[in-house]
Structure formats: C-alpha cells, structure tokens
Design a protein around this motif. Sequence first.
Motif, PDB file in Angstrom:
ATOM      1  N   ASP A 231     -31.288  12.384   7.155  1.00 44.58           N
ATOM      2  CA  ASP A 231     -30.090  12.854   8.349  1.00 44.58           C
ATOM      3  C   ASP A 231     -29.166  13.795   7.608  1.00 44.58           C
ATOM      4  O   ASP A 231     -28.271  14.188   8.026  1.00 44.58           O
ATOM      5  CB  ASP A 231     -29.490  11.740   8.721  1.00 44.58           C
ATOM      6  CG  ASP A 231     -28.564  12.166  10.032  1.00 44.58           C
ATOM      7  OD1 ASP A 231     -29.223  12.879  10.957  1.00 44.58           O
ATOM      8  OD2 ASP A 231     -27.318  11.763   9.984  1.00 44.58           O
ATOM      9  N   GLY A 232     -29.867  14.064   6.352  1.00 49.44           N
ATOM     10  CA  GLY A 232     -29.021  15.274   5.735  1.00 49.44           C
ATOM     11  C   GLY A 232     -27.732  14.759   4.978  1.00 49.44           C
ATOM     12  O   GLY A 232     -26.689  15.287   4.734  1.00 49.44           O
ATOM     13  N   GLY A 233     -27.847  13.297   4.746  1.00 49.45           N
ATOM     14  CA  GLY A 233     -26.643  12.644   3.956  1.00 49.45           C
ATOM     15  C   GLY A 233     -26.192  13.434   2.695  1.00 49.45           C
ATOM     16  O   GLY A 233     -25.057  13.346   2.558  1.00 49.45           O
ATOM     17  N   TYR A 234     -27.046  13.900   1.833  1.00 50.96           N
ATOM     18  CA  TYR A 234     -26.863  14.413   0.449  1.00 50.96           C
ATOM     19  C   TYR A 234     -26.194  15.936   0.904  1.00 50.96           C
ATOM     20  O   TYR A 234     -25.805  16.441  -0.274  1.00 50.96           O
ATOM     21  CB  TYR A 234     -27.911  14.556  -0.266  1.00 50.96           C
ATOM     22  CG  TYR A 234     -28.316  13.117  -1.273  1.00 50.96           C
ATOM     23  CD1 TYR A 234     -27.433  12.802  -2.249  1.00 50.96           C
ATOM     24  CD2 TYR A 234     -29.002  12.281  -0.522  1.00 50.96           C
ATOM     25  CE1 TYR A 234     -27.694  11.868  -2.884  1.00 50.96           C
ATOM     26  CE2 TYR A 234     -29.115  11.104  -1.003  1.00 50.96           C
ATOM     27  CZ  TYR A 234     -28.586  10.839  -2.478  1.00 50.96           C
ATOM     28  OH  TYR A 234     -28.733   9.466  -3.252  1.00 50.96           O
ATOM     29  N   ASP A 235     -26.359  16.547   1.889  1.00 46.35           N
ATOM     30  CA  ASP A 235     -26.076  17.867   2.289  1.00 46.35           C
ATOM     31  C   ASP A 235     -24.591  17.996   3.028  1.00 46.35           C
ATOM     32  O   ASP A 235     -24.443  19.044   3.729  1.00 46.35           O
ATOM     33  CB  ASP A 235     -27.033  18.689   2.714  1.00 46.35           C
ATOM     34  CG  ASP A 235     -28.371  18.541   2.001  1.00 46.35           C
ATOM     35  OD1 ASP A 235     -28.149  19.226   0.813  1.00 46.35           O
ATOM     36  OD2 ASP A 235     -29.446  18.509   2.521  1.00 46.35           O
ATOM     37  N   THR A 236     -24.196  16.711   3.599  1.00 39.87           N
ATOM     38  CA  THR A 236     -23.041  16.828   4.396  1.00 39.87           C
ATOM     39  C   THR A 236     -21.941  16.304   3.625  1.00 39.87           C
ATOM     40  O   THR A 236     -21.660  14.854   3.326  1.00 39.87           O
ATOM     41  CB  THR A 236     -23.474  15.853   5.561  1.00 39.87           C
ATOM     42  OG1 THR A 236     -24.576  16.092   6.041  1.00 39.87           O
ATOM     43  CG2 THR A 236     -22.316  15.831   6.717  1.00 39.87           C
ATOM     44  N   TRP A 245     -18.764  14.147  -4.029  1.00 40.05           N
ATOM     45  CA  TRP A 245     -19.343  15.420  -3.496  1.00 40.05           C
ATOM     46  C   TRP A 245     -19.588  16.418  -4.780  1.00 40.05           C
ATOM     47  O   TRP A 245     -20.680  16.818  -5.014  1.00 40.05           O
ATOM     48  CB  TRP A 245     -18.416  16.090  -2.517  1.00 40.05           C
ATOM     49  CG  TRP A 245     -18.957  17.330  -1.847  1.00 40.05           C
ATOM     50  CD1 TRP A 245     -18.675  18.767  -2.158  1.00 40.05           C
ATOM     51  CD2 TRP A 245     -20.402  17.649  -1.073  1.00 40.05           C
ATOM     52  NE1 TRP A 245     -19.187  19.410  -1.563  1.00 40.05           N
ATOM     53  CE2 TRP A 245     -20.215  18.863  -0.824  1.00 40.05           C
ATOM     54  CE3 TRP A 245     -21.249  16.820  -0.570  1.00 40.05           C
ATOM     55  CZ2 TRP A 245     -21.413  19.519  -0.068  1.00 40.05           C
ATOM     56  CZ3 TRP A 245     -22.383  17.161   0.164  1.00 40.05           C
ATOM     57  CH2 TRP A 245     -22.199  18.462   0.337  1.00 40.05           C
ATOM     58  N   SER A 246     -18.473  16.377  -5.433  1.00 40.28           N
ATOM     59  CA  SER A 246     -18.303  17.539  -6.644  1.00 40.28           C
ATOM     60  C   SER A 246     -19.498  16.977  -7.671  1.00 40.28           C
ATOM     61  O   SER A 246     -20.387  17.806  -8.144  1.00 40.28           O
ATOM     62  CB  SER A 246     -17.351  17.533  -7.369  1.00 40.28           C
ATOM     63  OG  SER A 246     -17.165  18.114  -8.546  1.00 40.28           O
ATOM     64  N   HIS A 247     -19.804  15.467  -7.928  1.00 38.11           N
ATOM     65  CA  HIS A 247     -20.495  15.045  -9.126  1.00 38.11           C
ATOM     66  C   HIS A 247     -22.268  15.469  -8.410  1.00 38.11           C
ATOM     67  O   HIS A 247     -23.003  15.783  -9.192  1.00 38.11           O
ATOM     68  CB  HIS A 247     -20.245  13.800  -9.156  1.00 38.11           C
ATOM     69  CG  HIS A 247     -21.483  13.012 -10.286  1.00 38.11           C
ATOM     70  ND1 HIS A 247     -21.290  13.258 -11.841  1.00 38.11           N
ATOM     71  CD2 HIS A 247     -22.346  12.392 -10.028  1.00 38.11           C
ATOM     72  CE1 HIS A 247     -22.173  12.817 -12.161  1.00 38.11           C
ATOM     73  NE2 HIS A 247     -22.936  12.152 -11.221  1.00 38.11           N
ATOM     74  N   THR A 248     -22.511  14.958  -7.489  1.00 37.44           N
ATOM     75  CA  THR A 248     -23.908  14.990  -6.768  1.00 37.44           C
ATOM     76  C   THR A 248     -24.366  16.657  -6.587  1.00 37.44           C
ATOM     77  O   THR A 248     -25.392  16.684  -6.901  1.00 37.44           O
ATOM     78  CB  THR A 248     -23.941  14.230  -5.532  1.00 37.44           C
ATOM     79  OG1 THR A 248     -23.024  14.964  -4.451  1.00 37.44           O
ATOM     80  CG2 THR A 248     -23.889  13.014  -5.508  1.00 37.44           C
ATOM     81  N   ARG A 249     -23.501  17.381  -6.247  1.00 35.50           N
ATOM     82  CA  ARG A 249     -23.695  18.873  -6.195  1.00 35.50           C
ATOM     83  C   ARG A 249     -23.950  19.487  -7.553  1.00 35.50           C
ATOM     84  O   ARG A 249     -24.794  20.185  -7.863  1.00 35.50           O
ATOM     85  CB  ARG A 249     -22.483  19.681  -5.262  1.00 35.50           C
ATOM     86  CG  ARG A 249     -22.328  19.159  -3.982  1.00 35.50           C
ATOM     87  CD  ARG A 249     -23.529  18.910  -3.026  1.00 35.50           C
ATOM     88  NE  ARG A 249     -24.054  20.195  -2.538  1.00 35.50           N
ATOM     89  CZ  ARG A 249     -24.884  20.320  -1.651  1.00 35.50           C
ATOM     90  NH1 ARG A 249     -25.785  19.497  -1.446  1.00 35.50           N
ATOM     91  NH2 ARG A 249     -25.292  21.783  -1.351  1.00 35.50           N
ATOM     92  N   GLU A 290     -22.977   7.058  -4.036  1.00 27.81           N
ATOM     93  CA  GLU A 290     -23.983   7.055  -3.154  1.00 27.81           C
ATOM     94  C   GLU A 290     -23.927   6.095  -2.180  1.00 27.81           C
ATOM     95  O   GLU A 290     -24.119   6.284  -0.956  1.00 27.81           O
ATOM     96  CB  GLU A 290     -25.309   7.226  -3.901  1.00 27.81           C
ATOM     97  CG  GLU A 290     -25.603   8.552  -4.647  1.00 27.81           C
ATOM     98  CD  GLU A 290     -26.890   8.526  -5.442  1.00 27.81           C
ATOM     99  OE1 GLU A 290     -27.893   8.775  -5.433  1.00 27.81           O
ATOM    100  OE2 GLU A 290     -26.730   7.733  -6.415  1.00 27.81           O
ATOM    101  N   ALA A 291     -23.531   5.061  -2.663  1.00 30.34           N
ATOM    102  CA  ALA A 291     -23.196   3.709  -1.813  1.00 30.34           C
ATOM    103  C   ALA A 291     -22.127   3.982  -1.047  1.00 30.34           C
ATOM    104  O   ALA A 291     -22.203   3.515   0.279  1.00 30.34           O
ATOM    105  CB  ALA A 291     -23.177   2.359  -2.666  1.00 30.34           C
ATOM    106  N   ASP A 292     -20.993   4.536  -1.546  1.00 26.21           N
ATOM    107  CA  ASP A 292     -19.913   4.694  -0.546  1.00 26.21           C
ATOM    108  C   ASP A 292     -20.401   5.834   0.482  1.00 26.21           C
ATOM    109  O   ASP A 292     -19.650   5.693   1.750  1.00 26.21           O
ATOM    110  CB  ASP A 292     -18.753   5.478  -1.297  1.00 26.21           C
ATOM    111  CG  ASP A 292     -17.407   5.741  -0.586  1.00 26.21           C
ATOM    112  OD1 ASP A 292     -16.775   4.745   0.034  1.00 26.21           O
ATOM    113  OD2 ASP A 292     -17.156   6.651  -0.740  1.00 26.21           O
ATOM    114  N   ALA A 293     -20.963   6.904   0.281  1.00 26.83           N
ATOM    115  CA  ALA A 293     -21.495   7.941   1.275  1.00 26.83           C
ATOM    116  C   ALA A 293     -22.238   7.460   2.337  1.00 26.83           C
ATOM    117  O   ALA A 293     -22.169   7.742   3.392  1.00 26.83           O
ATOM    118  CB  ALA A 293     -22.126   9.121   0.343  1.00 26.83           C
TER     119      ALA A 293
END
Length: 440
Positions: A231-236, A245-249, A290-293
Amino acid sequence: MTAPASPTDPESLRERALDALTAARDRTALLTSCVEEPELTAQHSPLMSPLVWDLAHIGNQEELWLLRAVAGRDAMRPEIDGLYDAFEHPRAERPSLPLLPPAEARQYAAEVRGRALDVLGSTAFRGTPLTEAGFAFGMIAQHEQQHDETMLITHQLRKGPAALTAPDPAPAPPFTGPAEVLVPGGPFTMGTSTEPWALDNERPAHRREVPPFFIDTTPVTNAAYQAFIEDGGYDTERWWTPEGWSHTRSHGIEAPLFWRHEGGQWLRRRFGVTEVVPPDEPVLHVSWYEADAYARWAGRRLPTEAEWEKAARHDPTADRSTRYPWGDADPTPEHANLGQRHLRPAPAGSYPAGASPLGVRQLIGDVWEWTSSDLSPYPGFAAFPYKEYSEVFFGPEYKVLRGGSFAVDPVACRGTFRNWDYPIRRQIFSGFRTARDGSL
C-alpha cells in the motif's frame, strides 16, 4: 498481590543454577563450534563483535563476578579485563584488539567454569546481595544466554551456507480467533520484588494504573506487513516519525531486513537459507520506526510498556500479577517458542497453552515486541550490582522491547524482563503487535 517467586530453598536454587549455567555453556559451545576458526575471528557486521570476542567475554564476566566478587579469589588473567570490557571498546573496533585466539578463549572459559562450579558448590545462598538466592549465578547464566542470542544474531548476519540447523515449529491451523482483546482498565502490579534472579531494571514491584485498551491477539504477521508495503507504506511520509522517515529514506529501506522482492514474491534469507517469506509467521527484523509506521498505517499504535505487561501478567479474576501469561510455572515447549529449539517464529496463534487469561497469545517467545516506551527506571529503582547494566541506558535514546524471541533462553525471559535498543535496530529478532485505546 504479586505472583509467588520460584523456589528459594538453597538446594533447589543450587540445582537451578547448575542447570542454567550448563544449558548456557552447551549453547555457547554449539554456536562457536559449528563454524571454522576464520569465521570465529571475522567480524561479520560492524554492528556485532567477532564470535571469539563473545566467547572470551563470557568467561571474563564469569570470572569477575563468580570467582572474584563472590569467592574473593585473585584474578586469573587481569591483563585481559580491558579487552573484554564492553564499555571500553565499541563493537566496530574489537577485531583490531589483541583478542585471545579461539583455542585459548575456549580454554580460558572452561577453566573459569570449572572453578565457578566449585564456588557454586560451596556458596551459602545468603548473607550478601550477590549471594542471596544465588543471584550472582543466575545473573551470569542470563548474561551468557544474552550473548548466545547475540551470537545467533551474528550467525544470521554472516554470509555463506547454513551452519546451524533446527526443526521447524509444529504446524498450526490458521488462527481464527478474535483479532484483538480488550484489557480492562484499572491498577495492576508491574515489575517484581520477589523473583530471585530478576535484574535491577525489573525492580521494584509497584502499582500502575492503566486505562482500558485493546491489544492484538497475536503479533503482526508477514502477510499483514506485506499489505503495508504494497500500500506504499515505505513511500508515504505521514505514517512515519520525522526521524524514522529520514532514516529509512537515507538508508534505502523498503522492507524488513533480509527480505527481497524477486519473481513477483517476497523472499528472505534465514541462517544461510533463502526461502519464500511465510505469510502466517510474525514479522521479524523490523525497527521501532517500521513498527510504529505500520501501526499508524493500520489506524492503531504500539502498546506502552505498562500495557504490554498488564496484558501479559495481570489475571483479572484473581486480581494479581503472574510470572508469565499462563501463570507462575516455568515455561515448557507447550507454552512458548524459546531457547533456540527452532530457528524461526512459530505461526501466529500458536501455543494456546501459553495464552494469557484474556486470551492474548505468544506474548512470550517467538519475537521481541517493540513498545512505544522509552527505557526508564521504575519508582524506587536501585542500580545493582553495577550501574552499567541498566542505569546508563535510561532515557529517550532507547525503546523498550518485551516478551523475548525464539532465540531467548527461559532463564533470560519472564513477564517482567525488559530489553531495549535503538529505534533503528533491525538485526535483532524483533517484531511487534499493535494496540488502541479502549474508549475508541
């Protein structure tokens, strides 16, 4: 009212300590004998020590506490103390130290153990805080098992063919119970003042008021987490904290660690074996971010540490806190997936015998579960036996994990046990379950 502690008569404690120390050393031997010497001395990730460092560190800590502190004996090898001080040398620089080679590290640890067993046989389990109820022996057994879990993480990070094998958990029928459980509001007893081998951050027992809340009946599964990805979780951005967000990107994170998408399906690497990600297992190797997102995406949140412990320990009928979700008895293979019996989580909904009185499953074992809480001391906390075990980690840098994983031995896992790590960490055996307010 709190749960009764485990047996405290001296001979039962002595036997328990011997069993715990033996089990830990057997596991250490397995983890350090299944690979060749170059694999023991190599650093498989800058996040981890060489396996040979853990091996000698285990022996050194046993010498420091059981031979020197408890028995008052002279140091065997004082010149190596600094090499194996975890606070003196970060993991990334340990390969450059003049570490004991594997054969010498094994010999040192074995010699320490032989002397420690003599001390165990002659120590009266009373008189000092270290010897009361055999605490020092339990602390060392837990310490070794914690490093065994660390070494198992190193095995997961290492490249190459599988070096470890274990049977899979028993197949379980698809879980068809309720998705969540209501935990009634009210006070409960958190922490412990009676568990003989509980560590300082688990103490003392104290009353905590918790509003009503719903919590997932089982940990979040791979299939559910895949829905978040798709569902685009990593892109939202709106699902993530600014730091997450900063860390994953910046690190290009798009899925749990060890996952990759290939041929229209998700694959993962698990202890040297590549396999299709099993949809019904709890998701593993996710960070707190990731768990929090995921929880935000699902319209929920991570449980607080107090909520997690109330769900795991509070028996509403008897109005008391038990040692484990199923009661006060020590874990058995019917209760939970612990002790490296398996090298993976069991399917979500497994172990009905280990469920809490309200029906929450797999609160102990399978995966460490992230909570929303920072690591902080309980009211009345006192550092023991040294402040570096817990006190130096208190604060907003570390998030609390609860419940243990398949890699945790029962001696280092109970309803009050607290683990913690940085919110970026993914190499640990971490998963999660979600919660929501009871008024919603």
